[in-house]
Scaffold this active site. Structure first.
Site: not given
Ligand code: PSU
Ligand code: MN
Length: 304
Positions: A24, A85, A105, A137, A139-141, A158
């Site tokens: 990524e 992003k 991701v 909140d 994540s879409a991941d 994390k």
């Molecule tokens: N968690 C980490 N390091 C990162 C990310 C997440 O420990 O760099 C990044 C990754 O690209 C992940 C994104 O897909 O943040 C998730 O962001 P969000 O929570 O806004 O979906």
């Molecule tokens: Mn988010």
């Protein structure tokens, strides 16, 4: 059909049918500070080559989807300002409008699958944030893992996240979460956590077989491989807990929301640990890259 721009080495690997590992780019633009971000990105690519596969770092540059970046493109992206992003929601819009964006991701999985790449290495996935009952909140991941058939190697999730709730959502969505070589779900900066990994596998061949088996069963979605940070590089969870709490309360009091939350927390934890979080992060990404390269090669062997 989308016109994918492949790097020379990824194009060659595709023609030869050899193993490719997706990487990524949000980790480069929003996850690590310059200039370490560029050094680490190049190092992780080299780790994948040394482990017998070809790296494909994914990003959108001026409205073009790149699968594999040339060295100069990687350097430019790591220094560029105002890079978007990109997750599932904004990926198409960035391409349509000629923008430049780094893939999370979720977006990296979408692009990898389009490019015929089955395995992807990163640091940590996004998940359910603390206080999600108020902020919503998530994540879409997590939904991407349920939808797109790519095996993602990460060091767990994390502790900036609500990890138990993250595991619950993954279970609800039918995503296999596989601890690599241990029973506990790795704690990102530390190898162990007090949560069990739902599944366990001890070698790359098993992981490759499970990937193929999901497809044989007609199940959509990928797998999350939770690969523990090497013990020599870990930071104890009790050292980090108060730092994470402080970063989270700063985010809350400053009203940080939406896609800004994860980068804000990562940056504050980097500052509050005086860079130690970054050293650990680098070690675990490299470790994940090496495992992903093995899985990608096992998949090719299986399909021959
Ligand atoms: N968690 C980490 N390091 C990162 C990310 C997440 O420990 O760099 C990044 C990754 O690209 C992940 C994104 O897909 O943040 C998730 O962001 P969000 O929570 O806004 O979906
Ligand atoms: Mn988010």
């Amino acid at each position: 059909m989308i016109d994918i721009k492949y790097s020379a080495e990824v194009q060659a690997a595709k023609s030869a049918g050899t193993a490719i590992v997706a990487l990524e780019s949000t980790i480069i633009t929003h996850g690590m500070p310059y200039p370490q971000n560029i050094e680490v990105a190049a190092q992780v690519e080299q780790d994948i080559r040394d482990a017998g596969a070809t790296p494909a770092t994914i990003a959108v540059l001026d409205g073009h989807l790149h699968v594999g970046l040339e060295a100069d493109q990687l350097k430019a992206l790591g220094q560029a300002k105002n890079v978007a992003k990109l997750s599932r929601a904004d990926f198409a819009a960035c391409l349509a409008c000629g923008g430049t964006g780094a893939t999370t991701v979720a977006a990296t999985m979408i692009a990898a699958h389009l490019a015929g790449i089955d395995v992807f290495a990163t640091g940590g996935i996004g998940g359910v944030h603390k206080g999600a009952d108020q902020s919503f909140d998530i994540s879409a991941d997590l939904l991407e893992l349920a939808a797109t058939p790519v095996t993602v190697v990460a060091a767990g999730a994390k502790a900036i996240l609500d990890v138990p709730k993250t595991l619950e959502v993954l279970e609800t969505q039918g995503v296999p979460v596989i601890g690599y070589g241990q029973d506990s779900f790795p704690g990102f900066w530390s190898s162990q956590s007090n949560l069990a990994a739902p599944l366990r596998m001890d070698d790359a061949a098993q992981i490759a077989r499970a990937h193929v088996m999901r497809q044989a069963l007609g199940l959509p979605g990928g797998q999350l491989i939770a690969n523990p940070i090497p013990k020599s590089d870990e930071i104890a969870a009790d050292i980090l807990a108060p730092i994470i709490d402080q970063a989270q309360s700063e985010a809350d009091s400053q009203g940080v929301s939406g896609k800004a939350v994860t980068p804000f927390l990562l940056q504050r934890i980097f500052e509050l640990t005086e860079g130690r979080s970054l050293t650990a992060n680098i070690a675990l990404v490299r470790n994940n890259a090496r495992l992903a390269a093995q899985i990608a090669q096992q998949l090719i062997a299986l399909r021959q």
